[in-house]
Scaffold this motif. Structure first.
Motif, PDB file in Angstrom:
ATOM      1  N   LEU A   1     -30.952  -4.140 -38.540  1.00 31.77           N
ATOM      2  CA  LEU A   1     -30.751  -2.928 -37.751  1.00 31.77           C
ATOM      3  C   LEU A   1     -31.944  -2.683 -36.830  1.00 31.77           C
ATOM      4  O   LEU A   1     -33.094  -3.012 -37.181  1.00 31.77           O
ATOM      5  N   PRO A   2     -31.707  -2.091 -35.666  1.00 28.38           N
ATOM      6  CA  PRO A   2     -30.396  -1.705 -35.138  1.00 28.38           C
ATOM      7  C   PRO A   2     -29.699  -2.885 -34.473  1.00 28.38           C
ATOM      8  O   PRO A   2     -30.345  -3.878 -34.089  1.00 28.38           O
ATOM      9  N   LEU A   3     -28.385  -2.745 -34.313  1.00 27.09           N
ATOM     10  CA  LEU A   3     -27.604  -3.785 -33.675  1.00 27.09           C
ATOM     11  C   LEU A   3     -27.676  -3.598 -32.157  1.00 27.09           C
ATOM     12  O   LEU A   3     -26.745  -3.131 -31.511  1.00 27.09           O
ATOM     13  N   THR A   4     -28.821  -3.934 -31.599  1.00 23.80           N
ATOM     14  CA  THR A   4     -28.974  -3.877 -30.153  1.00 23.80           C
ATOM     15  C   THR A   4     -28.078  -4.935 -29.510  1.00 23.80           C
ATOM     16  O   THR A   4     -27.446  -5.752 -30.197  1.00 23.80           O
TER      17      THR A   4
ATOM     18  N   ASN B   1     -17.534 -11.516 -38.697  1.00 23.67           N
ATOM     19  CA  ASN B   1     -18.943 -11.889 -38.534  1.00 23.67           C
ATOM     20  C   ASN B   1     -19.884 -10.820 -39.078  1.00 23.67           C
ATOM     21  O   ASN B   1     -21.076 -11.056 -39.247  1.00 23.67           O
ATOM     22  N   LEU B   2     -19.345  -9.622 -39.313  1.00 24.24           N
ATOM     23  CA  LEU B   2     -20.130  -8.510 -39.838  1.00 24.24           C
ATOM     24  C   LEU B   2     -19.216  -7.661 -40.716  1.00 24.24           C
ATOM     25  O   LEU B   2     -18.064  -7.409 -40.357  1.00 24.24           O
ATOM     26  N   ALA B   3     -19.739  -7.249 -41.875  1.00 22.73           N
ATOM     27  CA  ALA B   3     -18.968  -6.389 -42.776  1.00 22.73           C
ATOM     28  C   ALA B   3     -19.683  -5.053 -42.928  1.00 22.73           C
ATOM     29  O   ALA B   3     -20.901  -5.007 -43.124  1.00 22.73           O
TER      30      ALA B   3
ATOM     31  N   ASN C   1     -26.424 -12.211 -31.607  1.00 15.38           N
ATOM     32  CA  ASN C   1     -26.824 -13.126 -32.673  1.00 15.38           C
ATOM     33  C   ASN C   1     -25.922 -12.991 -33.895  1.00 15.38           C
ATOM     34  O   ASN C   1     -25.578 -13.982 -34.547  1.00 15.38           O
ATOM     35  N   VAL C   2     -25.557 -11.731 -34.226  1.00 15.04           N
ATOM     36  CA  VAL C   2     -24.791 -11.488 -35.451  1.00 15.04           C
ATOM     37  C   VAL C   2     -23.312 -11.766 -35.245  1.00 15.04           C
ATOM     38  O   VAL C   2     -22.661 -12.456 -36.037  1.00 15.04           O
ATOM     39  N   LEU C   3     -22.753 -11.239 -34.149  1.00 16.83           N
ATOM     40  CA  LEU C   3     -21.308 -11.333 -33.941  1.00 16.83           C
ATOM     41  C   LEU C   3     -20.895 -12.605 -33.209  1.00 16.83           C
ATOM     42  O   LEU C   3     -19.712 -12.953 -33.211  1.00 16.83           O
ATOM     43  N   ARG C   4     -21.874 -13.239 -32.551  1.00 15.28           N
ATOM     44  CA  ARG C   4     -21.606 -14.463 -31.795  1.00 15.28           C
ATOM     45  C   ARG C   4     -20.534 -14.200 -30.724  1.00 15.28           C
ATOM     46  O   ARG C   4     -20.387 -13.079 -30.262  1.00 15.28           O
ATOM     47  N   GLN C   5     -19.788 -15.191 -30.370  1.00 11.96           N
ATOM     48  CA  GLN C   5     -18.802 -15.059 -29.300  1.00 11.96           C
ATOM     49  C   GLN C   5     -17.528 -14.397 -29.830  1.00 11.96           C
ATOM     50  O   GLN C   5     -16.850 -14.913 -30.717  1.00 11.96           O
ATOM     51  N   ASN C   6     -17.199 -13.200 -29.284  1.00 12.47           N
ATOM     52  CA  ASN C   6     -15.967 -12.478 -29.645  1.00 12.47           C
ATOM     53  C   ASN C   6     -15.835 -12.270 -31.147  1.00 12.47           C
ATOM     54  O   ASN C   6     -14.733 -12.375 -31.715  1.00 12.47           O
TER      55      ASN C   6
ATOM     56  N   VAL D   1     -26.920   5.384 -34.902  1.00 16.58           N
ATOM     57  CA  VAL D   1     -28.079   4.771 -35.545  1.00 16.58           C
ATOM     58  C   VAL D   1     -27.848   3.271 -35.729  1.00 16.58           C
ATOM     59  O   VAL D   1     -28.743   2.454 -35.502  1.00 16.58           O
ATOM     60  N   LEU D   2     -26.645   2.909 -36.130  1.00 17.87           N
ATOM     61  CA  LEU D   2     -26.313   1.501 -36.363  1.00 17.87           C
ATOM     62  C   LEU D   2     -26.570   0.650 -35.122  1.00 17.87           C
ATOM     63  O   LEU D   2     -27.087  -0.470 -35.210  1.00 17.87           O
ATOM     64  N   PHE D   3     -26.254   1.214 -33.946  1.00 19.61           N
ATOM     65  CA  PHE D   3     -26.389   0.438 -32.705  1.00 19.61           C
ATOM     66  C   PHE D   3     -27.656   0.778 -31.925  1.00 19.61           C
ATOM     67  O   PHE D   3     -27.788   0.402 -30.763  1.00 19.61           O
ATOM     68  N   GLY D   4     -28.587   1.505 -32.552  1.00 20.64           N
ATOM     69  CA  GLY D   4     -29.894   1.722 -31.948  1.00 20.64           C
ATOM     70  C   GLY D   4     -29.927   2.744 -30.841  1.00 20.64           C
ATOM     71  O   GLY D   4     -30.921   2.847 -30.117  1.00 20.64           O
TER      72      GLY D   4
END
Length: 932
Positions: free
Chosen positions: A426-429, A499-501, A435-440, A572-575
């Motif tokens: 965190l945060p998911l900038t 890609n993220l839970a 990096n976390v979700l990659r492509q789509n 907050v999660l996304f900064g």
């Protein structure tokens, strides 16, 4: 010899102060005569009874009780401000909630007050509500009242000033409904007990709980709302089942109630075990806990309230009627009782109480003592004129809600807490999302099937707001609710593709919802196989899952599942919002959690003392402001600014690991503005190495609480006038520091204040004939002398008396015989006489003028630098060049004294000075004043 005849009076019930004869008569405690005094009994008992209004339709029943039984208070319940409407088809029935509007509720309350007045009540009714804010408060849902965070959420953010603003805004909304009493806040401390109502408590730190409580009580008092705190606990049982009262003075859970009592709280709601014991075991109530512990030991003389409900029935230990419980309550020391019973049971209970009074089981003296306590509170807050025909309010409930919406979202954002983030996920900038979700990539959102927030909300998933908020950030969301049965194949399939839970908890006291923790454990095991980053969001009290924190990587708590809380969690999660919340349950964290305790330290605040703290304060100043050469202050200059007994109070926080080192300092002043005082939070600085650890918040809250409690202070500014460090927030401060003040309720205005400076060694007026042109208009210049001093003060009083500290600086010239420090402009006024039309103050560190010790920057620039302040013209001479000439005359006066520099203090129009060669020395945001 005392008479045994029943007490009689022409007045049907006791009112006003007691005469000696009345006191003697009441002290006899003779039984009432059923034949002659039944109406007196009804009136005397009714004053001490509160009944709930369960539904809008029950208003007529409550009115009858007020008129026939003289009930003294009404509790507005959750369902009483909602009217259910049933609709459906042959396949079933769907429930929806239809809310009463504020006008209807206020009308119902006014009708009740009118009925009370017609029935002969001497004081208006208590119209009570249990408004603690949060998820399940009866009022404040976004439709009827603003949704504000509840106790645990506000215990998580560090600003008690924001909490004060929330409590005040909530109180104003309640008063728009004609509610006059709030059964809040809860003073109990969250402990490691299964009975803890975690979401309704401020946390487990007594200091933090009192910080929150005092802010709420101050807000209630400022809006004239009666405060009833709760729930006063019974002492723990010692060996043999005997209640242990030996450590009452030192137990943290009683310290908070003691403080509330010392601060004059209006009343307290008692736990049933405090008063529901049989009167046989308390010797007719004479050794009961309310009388011995609260009245005698804690010396509290406010109103004690008991609630006759299922909890009190359980506390009674055996099957008793509502009437028997009510008799116990009155005998054991309760001043008022809330009868939460069926209407028929209420009337039966009242009849049993009447009989107990008539037979002497309940003494008349105890009834009168209780009524006297109730009367004191009612006379302090309630007036018939306002109760029956309230004055038109400036802001209606809908307009109040519009005004408070920003405060609601801001407070939820401040409460949101990142409990743990061991992998720095965190945060998911934007970069982090790539990096976390990659492509789509997709996000699997697993949320519980939670109970509805309000009666009648069927088929509504509150977590849809969270899913929409995540999706709005450009992330594809696959949302799947889960039940107590745990993860199913649908959830497993989503997790394999995601890609993220994100897993959400909303624990409740119902054991069914505790199965969510088992589901979370199952998810953490499965996630290892999928290698999917997992974020856990607790939309509830995190109390029951803290022992699982050791096995989790990223945990966010928003404490509730209201729309505002969930959207704040997404921010907050996304900064988009920096998380500033502090977990208010730090004592429940296991040692293996991996969370440092330093984040939760509560700092001890001390008053500043010159002998002890001056040099350490100078060291702190240099560390905080040494990066700007224009802000160079040494210990001597700081001494002039800080050492001001009488109108100054400063606070410091020290490093407990280093003797004498100061980690933070807050300076405050008071100054006269007309007939009132204004407060100034002149300086707040924190050691850069210790920021973001609660030091600034602790100092800010302590200083603001002092000024709010001051009986004469009406408004507070950020910055100061005299003495002055800065007139507002310096424009050069980093953005995050400005945001810090904004989050604490300070509003930055659009305009700026300027300090200016120039070297005047070789200065000449830019216009050589400036004085000649003004002379042709009849304008001349000179310095003040004793013969015109009184005229100068009259001029300043006429034009600048509303400017705090302005006129006082001119008056002070007489004390030091510095008349010549006032440079004057003279002109011909309409009656043909020559009079003062403008004035300016000049000063230098070498002179005795007091202002030289209140504006530090000339002395900081150099020994031969003078200052120019309080420049003003009469309104009829503005725009004619008089001010330009007056400044030129002042500069020439400074040159004649051998000074080489001129500092201009606090200007909102720098163009005039730039035309004369000045350059900006300091630029400050003008800050809106705050009412306290």
């Amino acid at each position: 010899m005392m008479s045994n005849t029943p007490y009689k009076t022409s007045n049907p019930y006791y009112e006003g102060s007691e005469s000696t004869g009345q006191k003697r008569a009441w002290s006899q405690d003779t039984p009432y005569s059923r034949e002659e005094n039944r109406d007196i009994v009804r009136r005397q008992v009714g004053k001490l009874i509160i009944i709930p209004m369960d539904t809008p339709e029950s208003a007529q029943y409550v009115t009858d009780m007020v008129e026939r039984y003289h009930i003294g208070g009404v509790l507005v319940c959750r369902r009483s401000i909602r009217r259910k409407k049933i609709s459906g088809d042959i396949n079933g029935i769907t429930l929806t909630a239809q809310f009463l509007d504020s006008v209807e509720i206020s009308r119902i309350v006014r009708d009740l007050q009118s009925a009370a007045r017609r029935a002969g009540h001497t004081h208006p009714l208590f119209i009570m509500i249990e408004q603690e804010n949060g998820m399940f408060a009866p009022f404040g849902n976004g439709h009827l009242g603003t949704q504000f965070p509840g106790a645990l959420a506000v215990g998580a953010f560090r600003s008690s000033e924001i909490l004060y603003d929330i409590a005040r805004a909530s109180a104003q909304e309640l008063q728009s409904l004609s509610v006059n009493t709030n059964l809040a806040p809860v003073l109990n401390i969250e402990e490691q007990s299964p009975e803890g109502l975690s979401s309704r408590m401020f946390g487990d730190d007594p200091a933090n709980v009192w910080r929150c409580t005092s802010a709420i009580l101050d807000a209630h008092r400022s809006t004239n709302l009666v405060s009833i705190v709760k729930h006063f606990p019974a002492p723990r049982q010692g060996s043999g089942g005997i209640l242990d009262t030996r450590n009452i003075a030192t137990e943290p859970r009683y310290a908070l109630f003691r403080k509330a009592f010392e601060n004059g709280v209006d009343g307290v709601l008692l736990e049933p075990t405090m008063w529901a014991a049989s009167t046989d075991t308390t010797f007719g109530g004479k050794d009961s806990l309310p009388k011995n512990l609260i009245r005698k030991h804690l010396q509290y003389e406010g109103v004690l309230i008991g609630s006759v409900d299922k909890m009190s029935e359980n506390a009674a230990g055996r099957c008793v009627t509502g009437g028997q419980l009510s008799i116990r309550g009155l005998v054991n020391g309760c001043d008022m009782l809330i009868l939460c019973k069926h209407p028929h049971d209420v009337t039966d209970a009242l009849e049993e109480i009447y009989t107990a009074v008539e037979t002497g089981s309940i003494t008349r003296a105890s009834l009168e003592q209780s009524w006297e306590r109730v009367r004191r509170v009612k006379e302090r807050y309630l007036r018939w004129e306002e109760a029956v025909d309230p004055p038109p309010i400036h802001l209606t409930l809908p307009s109040l809600m519009r005004r408070n919406r920003e405060l609601s979202f801001r407070s939820y954002e401040m409460a949101t807490t990142v409990i743990k983030d061991s992998r720095n996920l965190l945060p998911l900038t934007k970069l982090q999302r790539q990096n976390v979700l990659r492509q789509n990539g997709t996000c699997a959102l697993l949320t519980p099937v939670a109970p509805p927030r309000f009666p009648g909300q069927v088929g509504v998933d509150p977590f849809e707001y969270l899913g929409r908020a995540i999706n709005a950030r450009g992330v594809t969301v696959c949302h799947a609710p889960y039940t107590h049965e745990g993860l199913q194949e649908t959830h497993t399939g989503l997790l394999k593709k995601a890609n993220l839970a994100i897993f959400v908890l909303s624990l409740d006291t119902d054991p069914e919802y505790r199965s969510q923790i088992e589901t979370m454990r199952s998810l953490t095991r499965q996630r290892l196989a999928f290698d999917t980053p997992l974020v856990v969001i607790t939309a509830c009290s995190p109390r029951d899952m803290l022992h699982e924190v050791s096995f989790l990587e990223s945990v966010i708590s928003c404490y509730e599942y209201s729309r505002e809380a969930l959207e704040s969690a997404a921010s907050v999660l996304f900064g988009e919002v920096k998380p500033t919340g502090v977990l208010p349950l730090r004592k429940l964290l296991p040692p293996t959690s991996g969370i440092p305790n330093d984040n939760f330290q509560r700092w001890e605040v001390h008053e500043w003392e010159k002998r002890r703290d001056l040099y350490a304060s100078a060291d702190l100043w240099k560390k905080c402001f040494g990066w700007n050469p224009n802000w160079n202050l040494n210990s001597n200059i700081l001494s002039d600014l800080l050492d001001r007994p009488g109108n100054a109070k400063h606070y410091v926080i020290k490093d407990p690991r280093s003797h004498g080192k100061i980690l933070g300092l807050c300076a405050t002043y008071t100054i006269h503005a007309g007939k009132s005082l204004v407060g100034s939070m002149a300086l707040l600085m924190v050691d850069p190495d210790f920021r973001n650890s609660g030091i600034g918040t602790a100092l800010h809250d302590e200083a603001f609480q002092y000024m709010r409690a001051h009986p004469e202070i009406d408004s507070v500014q950020l910055g100061s006038i005299f003495p002055r460090f800065f007139p507002g927030l310096p424009e050069l401060l980093p953005k995050e520091q400005k945001e810090w003040f904004k989050r604490r309720g300070w509003k930055i205005e659009d305009n700026f204040i300027f300090d200016l400076y120039q070297n005047i060694t070789n200065w000449r007026p830019p216009q050589q004939d400036v004085f000649a042109d003004l002379s042709r208009q009849g304008i001349t210049f000179g310095v003040c002398n004793p013969s015109v001093f009184d005229n100068l003060i009259q001029f300043e009083d006429k034009h600048f008396s509303s400017y705090p500290g302005w006129v006082e600086k001119y008056r002070a010239l007489k004390d030091t015989n510095d008349y010549a420090d006032a440079v004057l402009a003279f002109g011909v006024v309409p009656d043909g006489q020559s009079a003062i039309v403008g004035a300016a103050l000049v000063f230098s560190g070498a002179g005795s003028n007091k202002i030289s010790k209140e504006v530090p920057w000339p002395k900081a620039i150099g020994d031969r630098v003078g200052g120019l302040a309080c420049v003003g013209m009469g309104s009829e001479f503005r725009g004619r060049g008089v001010g330009f000439g007056l400044v030129c005359a002042a500069i020439i006066e400074l040159q004649s004294r051998g000074l080489t520099g001129c500092f201009v203090d606090w200007s909102t129009d720098r163009q005039v000075y730039e035309d004369l060669g000045f350059e900006t020395h300091g630029k400050y945001h003008n800050m809106a004043w705050r009412k306290v």
